[in-house]
Scaffold this active site. Structure first.
Site, mmCIF file in Angstrom:
data_model
loop_
_atom_site.group_PDB
_atom_site.id
_atom_site.type_symbol
_atom_site.label_atom_id
_atom_site.label_comp_id
_atom_site.label_asym_id
_atom_site.label_seq_id
_atom_site.Cartn_x
_atom_site.Cartn_y
_atom_site.Cartn_z
ATOM 1 N N CYS A 47 42.341 32.693 -47.747
ATOM 2 C CA CYS A 47 43.009 32.188 -48.938
ATOM 3 C C CYS A 47 44.524 32.086 -48.798
ATOM 4 O O CYS A 47 45.172 31.426 -49.609
ATOM 5 C CB CYS A 47 42.649 33.057 -50.139
ATOM 6 S SG CYS A 47 40.880 33.029 -50.493
ATOM 7 N N LEU A 48 45.086 32.718 -47.772
ATOM 8 C CA LEU A 48 46.504 32.529 -47.466
ATOM 9 C C LEU A 48 46.696 31.456 -46.406
ATOM 10 O O LEU A 48 47.476 30.517 -46.584
ATOM 11 C CB LEU A 48 47.128 33.846 -47.006
ATOM 12 C CG LEU A 48 48.621 33.804 -46.647
ATOM 13 C CD1 LEU A 48 49.462 33.387 -47.850
ATOM 14 C CD2 LEU A 48 49.092 35.158 -46.121
#
Length: 214
Positions: free
Chosen positions: A119-120
């Site tokens: 998700c980063l």
């Protein structure tokens, strides 16, 4: 994109926008790259610094009805702001998020997320192609293992993003303790979230407030 070296490469309050992704209960449950309470402390400190310097901050969650709501400490910093709740794993594929960032007119994009490797990394890599100067906060993010976190950091750096830690964000925005409009808020944030630095700062304040013995 701006310079990678020199004064113009540093963060400024006027050019920055912060994107916080998926600091939710489900994501914390499989966080093994860092001690979870450390990430909680750091990301809340990061959010407080953004608020102190009036940096636009976009909050987002993924399937919060199953994965839990945004961390209370972050939500308390922005009590009236409703996070953008997504189904996309890659936040940058959700046009609501992209438009929210674009609407700020800022080009220094700072991102922290759980998990680092998914998700980063995904939005960092994609937003770079849209011409943003992307910085990612390594100690306000975390992965399912130390290896997963470290490999994601390497991947993002190779793509052209800049790694920073949460305390760097506030320090770079302040730049000069003579900027008295924001110095008290930054000092207060350090007291609450910077561990020994905060303890020492509190001690110094007590010494300054105590009249000398006669």
């Amino acid at each position: 994109m701006t310079a990678k070296t020199g004064l113009d490469a540093l963060l400024t309050p006027e050019r920055s926008v912060l994107l916080l992704i998926d600091h939710q209960a489900f994501q914390f449950s499989n966080l093994h790259s860092h001690e979870p309470t450390l990430i909680v402390n750091n990301v809340v400190g990061l959010a407080k610094a953004a608020k102190a310097f009036k940096v636009p901050t976009i909050l987002t969650t993924v399937t919060e009805e199953r994965g839990g709501y945004l961390l209370k400490g972050i939500q308390d910093v922005f009590p009236t702001q409703k996070p953008i709740n997504r189904t996309f794993i890659n936040t940058w594929e959700d046009q609501r998020v992209v438009e929210a960032v674009k609407k700020t007119g800022r080009r220094q994009l700072i991102i922290a997320a759980l998990w680092t490797e998914v998700c980063l990394a995904m939005p960092v890599i994609q937003s770079l192609s849209d011409g943003y100067d992307v910085f990612f906060v390594t100690d306000a993010s975390g992965g399912v293992s130390r290896e997963a976190h470290d490999m994601a950091v390497l991947r993002m750096v190779q793509a052209g993003a800049v790694p920073i830690t949460w305390a760097v964000f506030g320090a770079e925005l302040q730049r000069d303790w003579a900027r008295t409009a924001t110095a008290p808020a930054l000092a207060h944030m350090l007291v609450e979230h910077a561990g020994v630095v905060g303890t020492t700062f509190t001690w110094e304040q007590q010494l300054l407030a105590t009249p000398p013995a006669r």
